[in-house]
Structure formats: C-alpha cells, structure tokens
Design a protein around this motif. Structure first.
Motif, PDB file in Angstrom:
ATOM      1  N   GLU C 108     -87.905 -42.514-100.482  1.00 39.62           N
ATOM      2  CA  GLU C 108     -87.650 -43.665 -99.770  1.00 39.62           C
ATOM      3  C   GLU C 108     -86.684 -43.300 -98.596  1.00 39.62           C
ATOM      4  N   PRO C 109     -87.351 -43.876 -97.391  1.00 39.23           N
ATOM      5  CA  PRO C 109     -86.384 -43.463 -96.118  1.00 39.23           C
ATOM      6  C   PRO C 109     -85.056 -43.977 -96.097  1.00 39.23           C
ATOM      7  N   PRO C 110     -84.013 -43.300 -95.698  1.00 35.26           N
ATOM      8  CA  PRO C 110     -82.575 -43.715 -95.661  1.00 35.26           C
ATOM      9  C   PRO C 110     -82.297 -44.911 -94.878  1.00 35.26           C
ATOM     10  N   ASN C 111     -81.562 -45.391 -95.343  1.00 36.29           N
ATOM     11  CA  ASN C 111     -80.967 -46.725 -94.707  1.00 36.29           C
ATOM     12  C   ASN C 111     -80.584 -46.557 -93.224  1.00 36.29           C
ATOM     13  N   GLU C 112     -80.860 -46.833 -92.192  1.00 37.27           N
ATOM     14  CA  GLU C 112     -80.541 -46.521 -90.817  1.00 37.27           C
ATOM     15  C   GLU C 112     -79.721 -47.433 -90.064  1.00 37.27           C
ATOM     16  N   THR C 113     -79.537 -48.791 -90.821  1.00 40.87           N
ATOM     17  CA  THR C 113     -78.618 -49.744 -90.143  1.00 40.87           C
ATOM     18  C   THR C 113     -77.430 -49.168 -90.047  1.00 40.87           C
ATOM     19  N   GLN C 114     -76.800 -49.200 -88.855  1.00 42.86           N
ATOM     20  CA  GLN C 114     -75.490 -48.779 -88.567  1.00 42.86           C
ATOM     21  C   GLN C 114     -74.385 -49.811 -89.239  1.00 42.86           C
ATOM     22  N   LEU C 115     -73.537 -49.372 -89.991  1.00 47.26           N
ATOM     23  CA  LEU C 115     -72.482 -50.344 -90.770  1.00 47.26           C
ATOM     24  C   LEU C 115     -71.286 -50.431 -89.967  1.00 47.26           C
ATOM     25  N   ALA C 116     -70.691 -51.354 -89.810  1.00 44.61           N
ATOM     26  CA  ALA C 116     -69.303 -51.501 -89.284  1.00 44.61           C
ATOM     27  C   ALA C 116     -68.435 -52.302 -90.442  1.00 44.61           C
ATOM     28  N   PHE C 117     -67.467 -51.520 -90.763  1.00 49.59           N
ATOM     29  CA  PHE C 117     -66.365 -52.270 -92.077  1.00 49.59           C
ATOM     30  C   PHE C 117     -65.351 -52.883 -91.354  1.00 49.59           C
ATOM     31  N   ILE C 118     -65.051 -54.208 -91.403  1.00 47.66           N
ATOM     32  CA  ILE C 118     -63.843 -54.675 -90.696  1.00 47.66           C
ATOM     33  C   ILE C 118     -62.670 -54.921 -91.933  1.00 47.66           C
ATOM     34  N   GLY C 119     -61.424 -54.566 -91.782  1.00 48.50           N
ATOM     35  CA  GLY C 119     -60.648 -54.633 -92.761  1.00 48.50           C
ATOM     36  C   GLY C 119     -60.423 -53.580 -93.558  1.00 48.50           C
ATOM     37  N   VAL C 120     -60.659 -52.359 -93.452  1.00 51.38           N
ATOM     38  CA  VAL C 120     -60.484 -51.205 -94.452  1.00 51.38           C
ATOM     39  C   VAL C 120     -59.121 -50.638 -94.600  1.00 51.38           C
ATOM     40  N   ARG C 121     -58.804 -50.828 -95.794  1.00 55.74           N
ATOM     41  CA  ARG C 121     -57.363 -50.548 -95.944  1.00 55.74           C
ATOM     42  C   ARG C 121     -56.973 -49.203 -96.233  1.00 55.74           C
ATOM     43  N   SER C 122     -55.781 -48.546 -96.137  1.00 55.65           N
ATOM     44  CA  SER C 122     -55.617 -47.309 -96.219  1.00 55.65           C
ATOM     45  C   SER C 122     -56.269 -46.437 -97.477  1.00 55.65           C
ATOM     46  N   CYS C 123     -56.054 -47.340 -98.478  1.00 55.19           N
ATOM     47  CA  CYS C 123     -56.296 -46.820 -99.669  1.00 55.19           C
ATOM     48  C   CYS C 123     -58.014 -46.802 -99.863  1.00 55.19           C
ATOM     49  N   GLU C 124     -58.638 -47.654 -99.268  1.00 59.80           N
ATOM     50  CA  GLU C 124     -60.051 -47.575 -98.967  1.00 59.80           C
ATOM     51  C   GLU C 124     -60.519 -46.342 -98.064  1.00 59.80           C
ATOM     52  N   LEU C 125     -59.763 -46.134 -96.944  1.00 59.94           N
ATOM     53  CA  LEU C 125     -60.166 -44.821 -96.335  1.00 59.94           C
ATOM     54  C   LEU C 125     -60.178 -43.834 -97.187  1.00 59.94           C
ATOM     55  N   SER C 126     -59.013 -43.759 -98.088  1.00 63.99           N
ATOM     56  CA  SER C 126     -58.924 -42.372 -98.989  1.00 63.99           C
ATOM     57  C   SER C 126     -59.996 -42.444 -99.941  1.00 63.99           C
ATOM     58  N   ALA C 127     -60.431 -43.675 -99.997  1.00 67.61           N
ATOM     59  CA  ALA C 127     -61.507 -43.830-101.194  1.00 67.61           C
ATOM     60  C   ALA C 127     -62.741 -43.379-100.824  1.00 67.61           C
ATOM     61  N   ILE C 128     -63.082 -43.620 -99.380  1.00 60.90           N
ATOM     62  CA  ILE C 128     -64.220 -43.120 -98.751  1.00 60.90           C
ATOM     63  C   ILE C 128     -64.169 -41.579 -98.531  1.00 60.90           C
ATOM     64  N   ALA C 129     -63.096 -41.239 -98.158  1.00 59.67           N
ATOM     65  CA  ALA C 129     -63.056 -39.635 -98.047  1.00 59.67           C
ATOM     66  C   ALA C 129     -63.206 -39.090 -99.415  1.00 59.67           C
ATOM     67  N   ILE C 130     -62.915 -39.637-100.562  1.00 54.91           N
ATOM     68  CA  ILE C 130     -63.210 -38.977-101.786  1.00 54.91           C
ATOM     69  C   ILE C 130     -64.540 -38.978-102.158  1.00 54.91           C
ATOM     70  N   GLN C 131     -65.365 -40.264-101.881  1.00 58.14           N
ATOM     71  CA  GLN C 131     -66.872 -40.297-102.159  1.00 58.14           C
ATOM     72  C   GLN C 131     -67.581 -39.407-101.164  1.00 58.14           C
ATOM     73  N   ASP C 132     -66.877 -39.046 -99.880  1.00 62.86           N
ATOM     74  CA  ASP C 132     -67.678 -38.192 -98.940  1.00 62.86           C
ATOM     75  C   ASP C 132     -67.589 -36.780 -99.675  1.00 62.86           C
ATOM     76  N   ARG C 133     -66.706 -36.442-100.382  1.00 61.90           N
ATOM     77  CA  ARG C 133     -66.573 -35.202-100.987  1.00 61.90           C
ATOM     78  C   ARG C 133     -67.597 -35.039-102.032  1.00 61.90           C
ATOM     79  N   VAL C 134     -67.986 -36.227-102.917  1.00 60.01           N
ATOM     80  CA  VAL C 134     -68.847 -36.113-104.081  1.00 60.01           C
ATOM     81  C   VAL C 134     -70.213 -36.135-103.474  1.00 60.01           C
ATOM     82  N   PHE C 135     -70.478 -36.903-102.307  1.00 60.57           N
ATOM     83  CA  PHE C 135     -71.975 -37.103-102.101  1.00 60.57           C
ATOM     84  C   PHE C 135     -72.393 -36.292-100.857  1.00 60.57           C
ATOM     85  N   ILE C 136     -71.387 -35.850-100.068  1.00 67.08           N
ATOM     86  CA  ILE C 136     -71.851 -35.019 -98.814  1.00 67.08           C
ATOM     87  C   ILE C 136     -71.054 -33.821 -98.793  1.00 67.08           C
TER      88      ILE C 136
END
Lengths: 156, 282, 378
Positions: C108-136
């Motif tokens: 399945e072709p990857p989703n190419e829509t660019q996403l913009a997240f409004i209102g990302v908390r610090s804890c959520e930035l940390s969470a994204i960084a953690i999932q980055d480590r897992v997935f990429i």
C-alpha cells in the motif's frame, strides 16, 4: 578372567566414590551374566531376588497389554540399573524386562545384599542413597513424559 | 528523524511477502509436512536458525522455521510445518503449484561458525528438529571442521519421527541417537525422554556447543543434563518460540522481558535467557 | 529560550496560523471538543479549538468544565494522542490480487498527506520521539509511519494546565517543550490574552512571518517562563525517583502484581490512550472468491489474551502477568529494546483506567515493599 568383578564395578557410575571395602562386599553378591537379543531377563510377577547393572546393550522394561501387544515403558542402557522390587516385600517384579540387543550385565543377589545392609547400616545407607538417586531420576524422566510435551495440546 | 527510507531499511521481503510456489510436498508424520518452495521472481538467502513469515492468502501468516535454507536468494526454501492451527493447517494443505507468500529472512542464526573445531551436540524434541536440520546439514557438509557431532532426537512415538530416511543417512557420518516417549511393537529403539540421552552422548564438555530446540520444558531438562556434563551456559544455544505478527521487531508480540524474540532471537544462549525462561508467564 | 526570535501574537492570529498551514497543503489537526472530551481532529479554523474549556481529571475520571477565560489550550491532555495520526489504529499494509495463475502483491503506498499538529504538549513531543525510535530508529523502517512523520509540522504549546494525573516533570518530559518543534506557543492569560511564539525551524519562521506579531518584551518572556514554572510547581503527582529499570527488573515476583491484578480489568484502555504504546496485530481480509486479499495492521494490546498466544495457549494467561508485562515494559525493558523508557508522564493511563489504577502508585508500592517470593508469601 581379564578383570576381577570389583574392578569392573568400580568403573560403573552407580558405584562412583564407594569405598573399596564396600565394593568388595557388594561384589561378593554379584556375578556377570549375558542375555541374547530377545531374551527375557525377568517377567512381571517373578520373585524379585536380583537386580542388574547393565554394562552393554539395551533392555526394554514393559508389559504385555492386550490387545496392543508388548508395550515398552522405558529402555535402559549401559550404566543403568535394572530392578528394585527386591528392596521391599513382597519381593515380586512389577514389569517385564527383555534384552533388545545382546546384553552384558552384572547380576546382584538382592537377598544377600539385604542381609549385608541389615548387618552394616553404613553400607545400607550408602546403597539406599544410590538407589534413591536412581529412583528419583527415573521418576523425573517419567513425569516429564506425563506432560506429553509433543502432544497436540489445544489448537485453534 | 528519518528524512528518507533507504531500501536497506525497508528491504524487499521484510514487509511485503514474496510469492513462492509449492514445488515439492512430503508428509513426514500424521500432522507434519515438508514443503519445498520456489521463488516466483526473487527469494532470499537464509542462515541456519532463521525463520520465515509464511502467508496463506486470505487466511493469515505464521512464523515457520526453515528446515532447508536457501544459500542464494534464487534457491528454493524448505519448510517443515506442523498443522496445529488454521494457518499452519492451510500451509500443510497447500497443493503442488500453490502460491504462498514469504517474508524473511527473520531473526538471528545458530552460531555454527563459532562452534568450528569443537564438538557439536544437537538436541531436538518433536518439530524442534526442523530448525536444527540446517545445523546437521552444515556439519555433514563441513565434517572435517568439527570434532564429535551427535544428534539426540526425541519424539512422541515412532510415527512422529521426522526425516526418518535422513536420520539413517546421517548415522553413517555422525552419531544419531533417537528416543520416543512411548512405543508399540515393532519399535526396537529407545523409549524415554531426550534429555536422558545427554548423559551418554559423545562430546567433550569443555569443547562442545549444544544446539537445542523443542518444547520449553524439554529444553529446560536438556539444559540441566548438559550442565551436569559440565557444558557452560554460554555454549548451550536454545531456539525459542513466541507469538509473532511482524517478524521484524515492530509489533511487540514476541517480547521475552528485555528481548524481542523475532529481532534479537530466536536463538539465544542459556546464559542470556535462562533466568528469563525461569519466570512464569514472562 | 531564544528570546531574540520570540514574538507575541494575539489569540485571533491562530486562525491565520491554521490558514497559513492549510495553504501550504497541510492537513491541520488539533484539539476540539467532541463527545464530552477534548480530542484531536481536523481543524478548519481556530474557532474549533476548545475555547474556554478545561478538563478535570482524576484516576478513572475525566470531565470537561468551563473556564472563566477564553483560553485556547487551557486543558491538560485528552484521550487522543498524536499516535492516532502517525500510527493509525488501522491501515492496509498490502493487497494481493490473483491473476494469470499468480498473485500480484502490492504494498500500500504510504500516506503522503503532510500533517500539521496544533497544540502538541511537551509530553507528546517526548512520546513522538519515543515512537520514532521504535518505528524508524531500528534496523527496519516502518514506511507508513516514516511517511506520516516525515515533514509533520509540530506546533507545540507549553503546558500551563497540568491535570491531577500529570507527572511529566518527574519523567523529565515537560511541562516546558524541549524536543524539536517548528513553533512553540506559550499561552499567557495574565493581563492581555496573548501567545509567546518561539521558532524552532526555518519553515516555522516562514509560517510565523505571515502572522501579525510584535516582538516579545522581556516581561512577555518572563511571563511565558512563569507559565511552565507554575505548571511544574502545581503538578502534584510524581513518578518515584528511583532507578526504574533496575526496580522493574528486580520485581518480577513482587506480591504487588497480585494486588494490581485484582483491580485490573484487562480492558486495554491504558494501552490505547498511551501515546507511546506501539503494539499491533494483523488481520487478513478477502473477497468472497478469494481473488483479492488484503493485510491490515491494527492496534493491539499486551492486555489481551490473544497477544501472547502460541500453539497450545497464551504465554500470559493471568492478568497479573499481563499488567506486569505492560508496566515492566513501559518503564524497564523498553530501555533494553529501544534505548529509552516508554513513559512520558502524561497521565492518560490513570485517567482512562476504569478502576483508576495509578502507574505512579504501583511503582511506589513496588519500590517500597521489600520483594518477597511467591513461595515466601504463599
């Protein structure tokens, strides 16, 4: 005779570390025997006067279970001990033992040993400890098979 | 943050199955089949001990150990599969010419190169012989590189023994000791558990590497028997089974404490996982 | 704080901000009120933000309340996290179609829509960084995650409203944003309602240039700092400050697991709301003729019985073992697997647990009680 019986016994793991005089005493109750392939060593219900230490070959312990035929519970190999019904009354065997190949073994007179153990508790304790170890190991292997590890279990 | 996804990070065969066709099919036992699969276009090379995720279209996917590893990507792959569930049953039922999807190679491999010059003892229980067959084939092919080699193999009954014809062939070059849990006539072989065979197997404990695969309880008792012979935990290698959905360390299912079995395993030394295997329901 | 690049914008400028992002082709996602909760969804305008709404959280409880101001980001965190957009609950991995005796398998072709997240908390930035480590961050890159993550515009908002279940400060994950962002806002409600904007990237600066803004004064910068300092000071909950990895590794047979298992319903809520939980399963779909089949990836949870199923049964059959798996993984073995712990102190697992199990309380119990073996306590 190339080797004295006590020298032969000293090389069998079952007697590992046993004092020389005790081995000599036990050797006094033993003799070397030979069974042809297919020979019956003992049958269920026989008087249990002896036990064996297998030195060569394979022995099948089992029973005739109609209508399935002769079922083997366990096979014993060189170094293994065969027979323990001589330890306790009524001194009767519970299973059949049959040579699956030519077997060389040392046969021990259980009655003779019982008397020697009664007269010499130190010898009796040593020998019973060795038997207990064999029995426990045999029981553990048997228990392991009761798990039916390779069985189908529950599957979806 | 990744600005690109280079192909080596998203290799062909890791995420999307490659089509393979069933070229040979042999029933080994009542519930186990060995399939030879040929890649339609490109396949992948497999190291002994690695596994493949095998997909039956419309049914599902399961991890299957490779019993005959392809050395080159275009070579056929041999899988031995026990029909125990919907997917494994469908794999076993695949007709000649049927199409299956394979992802791989997954996981790490048996350290057979490190065992060179020493003795080798292979201890297998049931279907556990399948992932160990490549180790046996390797030692047969490189017989001069190893000292004493023995295969200790236990199964439920004589009818459950895998590769019976090959066991006979192997016997001419290496020691093969087979035992079953229960037997009826005309079985003339051994009856008893496979760990018991360890005591009398020919190897130098200080120079042997043990390769073990089977049900976890069987492996536990085998480890005890090997330890009694003086084999150090570092040279007792075990292959583990866990639930796996992705096969590449992303789905979480195969966790065993700190390790992901599909990514870091399935092959571990007893020194690495002995304590973890001792924790119930970990 | 890069005060020299900081500016101040009015609340009304948020609409311009969303417009600027939409004009650049971003799918703009942000907080909005729906079904009695502040969730993340597509935003057309800043009027959809949860204006004047806050959330009151307790273990096992979440309620929205009206604020006495017009705050846009006057809440802690809701049941959603950004993972639902980066790692969606269900995606198709590939499709296979039978044709000419073979099968055509297409990723399945990857989703190419660019996403913009409004209102990302610090804890959520940390969470994204953690999932980055897992997935990429590992040997294999999850292409779908990478595509969604790559180029995602992160508009962070410093947290001024920690909930009763928040403990990000003790996890070193907030309340002040630190991880990479494009723009970071601090909402200031002292005096005139305004936002301090800090720039974290060139494209952030580019977007900001389109908004009406004034340079930040020293007092603006001081007020913004006070917002997160106050938030940290008001955070009542904390993770015990112990070596969590060592504590969990040494607590596998702790009697506390039986205690928590008697309360845990194995409902999987904690794993669904957790911004870092990444476990997934796969499902196969097929048309009736079996001509077209597809493989889908769906969120999974270590609390389900099926999660550890192998031939013969589940490895983790008891809820004791499943809770232990979750907590031990989250705070301990995650480090072994991915080089970082898996908790950011957002408190969602406490809020959304139907029986109010509190992860910090469980850790405190594990660290206080002396470990006893089961044999000894039996």
């Amino acid at each position: 005779m190339p080797q004295q019986l006590d020298e032969v016994l000293a090389q069998i793991p079952f007697f590992d570390g046993m004092a020389e005089d005790e081995i000599a005493l036990i050797a006094g109750c033993g003799r070397n025997v030979h069974f042809d392939e297919g020979a019956t060593i003992f049958r269920q219900g026989d008087a249990a006067d002896d036990f064996y230490v297998i030195r060569h070959g394979t022995v099948a312990v089992g029973n005739f279970v109609p209508p399935r035929g002769e079922l083997v519970i366990e096979t014993l190999e060189a170094g293994d001990l065969l027979g323990w019904s001589w330890l306790f009354p009524p001194y009767r065997t519970h299973f059949d033992a049959r040579a699956l190949s030519p077997v060389r073994a040392t046969q021990f007179d259980g009655k003779c040993l019982r008397d020697k153990c009664a007269a010499d508790p130190a010898l009796g304790f040593d020998l019973m400890s060795r038997f207990a170890q064999v029995l426990i190991e045999r029981l553990q292997w048997t228990r392991l098979r009761l798990f039916d590890l390779y069985g189908n279990g529950h599957s979806v | 943050m990744a600005t690109a996804t280079p192909s080596e990070l998203h290799p062909v065969g890791a995420f999307v199955p490659l089509p393979f066709r069933v070229a040979e099919r042999r029933q080994d036992t009542g519930d186990t089949w060995t399939l030879t699969l040929e890649p339609e276009e490109s396949g992948f090379a497999v190291e002994p001990g690695q596994f493949a995720m095998v997909h039956v279209f419309g049914v599902g996917e399961v991890p299957i150990s490779v019993s005959g590893p392809p050395e080159r990507p275009g070579d056929p792959i041999v899988l031995t599969v026990r029909a125990v569930g919907a997917v494994s049953g469908a794999i076993c039922a695949s007709e000649l010419g049927a199409l299956l999807g394979l992802r791989g190679p997954c996981g790490n491999s048996w350290p057979i190169a490190e065992a060179t010059a020493g003795d080798v003892v292979v201890v297998a229980g049931g279907i556990g012989l399948a992932p160990l067959r490549p180790v046996v084939l390797h030692t047969l092919a490189q017989r001069d590189s190893y000292g004493a080699v023995s295969v200790l193999y236990g199964a439920r009954t004589p009818a459950d023994l895998l590769y019976t014809d090959q066991l006979e062939e192997w016997r001419s070059t290496i020691a093969v000791d087979v035992t079953v849990d229960a037997a009826e006539p005309p079985w003339k072989g051994k009856v008893g558990v496979v760990p018991k065979l360890v005591a009398t197997a020919e190897f130098r404990p200080e120079a042997v590497t043990a390769f073990v695969c089977g049900p976890e309880v069987m492996m536990h008792f085998t480890v005890q028997a090997l330890r009694e012979r003086g084999v150090p935990d570092e040279r007792i290698m075990l292959s583990l089974e866990r639930d796996m959905r992705c096969g590449i360390g992303l789905c979480g299912h195969c966790q065993l404490g700190p390790t992901l079995v599909c990514r870091d395993g399935p092959v571990y030394s007893q020194a690495d996982v002995g304590a973890l295997l001792g924790v119930r329901e970990l | 704080m890069e005060s020299e690049r900081s500016v101040v914008i009015a609340p009304e400028a948020l609409d311009d901000l969303i417009g600027a992002l939409r004009r650049r082709g971003f799918r703009v996602l942000g907080p909005t009120v729906r079904d009695g909760a502040i969730v993340y969804d597509e935003l057309d305008s800043a009027s959809e933000l949860p204006i004047g709404v806050t959330d009151r959280q307790e273990p096992g409880s979440y309620r929205l309340e009206e604020r006495d101001d017009e705050a846009r980001f006057g809440y802690a965190v809701g049941p959603h996290s950004w993972k639902r957009f980066l790692f969606p609950p269900r995606i198709t991995l590939w499709r296979a179609k039978a044709e000419n005796g073979g099968r055509k398998i297409e990723e399945e072709p990857p989703n190419e829509t660019q996403l913009a997240f409004i209102g990302v908390r610090s804890c959520e930035l940390s969470a994204i960084a953690i999932q980055d480590r897992v997935f990429i961050g590992g040997k294999f890159v999850d292409r779908d995650y990478a595509a969604r993550r790559d180029g995602a515009f992160l508009l962070a908002v410093n947290c001024g409203e920690p909930g009763a279940n928040c403990f990000c400060a003790s996890m070193d994950a907030g309340p002040r944003v630190r991880d990479p962002y494009d723009l970071a806002l601090t909402e200031m409600l002292d005096g005139e309602h305004r936002f301090l904007v800090e720039v974290g990237s060139e494209r952030g600066a580019d977007v900001l240039a389109e908004l009406p803004s004034v340079p930040a004064s020293q007092s603006d910068v001081a007020s913004a700092l006070a917002v997160t300092n106050d938030a940290a000071a008001r955070m009542t909950k904390a993770m015990p400050q112990v070596d969590l990895h060592a504590l969990l590794a040494g607590s596998l047979e702790h009697p506390r697991w039986d205690d928590v298992a008697s309360r845990c319903l194995s409902c999987t809520n904690c794993t669904l709301v957790c911004p870092t939980c990444f476990c997934s399963s796969v499902e196969d779909t097929s048309d009736l003729a079996g001509v077209e089949t597809a493989r889908e990836r769906v969120w999974d949870s270590c609390f389900s019985l099926d999660y550890s199923y192998i031939h013969g049964g589940s490895i983790r059959a008891s809820s004791r073992s499943r809770y232990r798996q979750w907590l031990t993984h989250k705070l301990g073995t995650w480090v072994d697997q991915f080089g970082t712990a898996g908790c950011v102190g957002c408190g969602r697992c406490i809020t959304w647990c139907p029986v109010g199990i509190d992860i910090t309380e469980e850790v405190a119990a594990l660290s206080k009680q002396e470990e006893k073996s089961h044999a000894a306590t039996a």
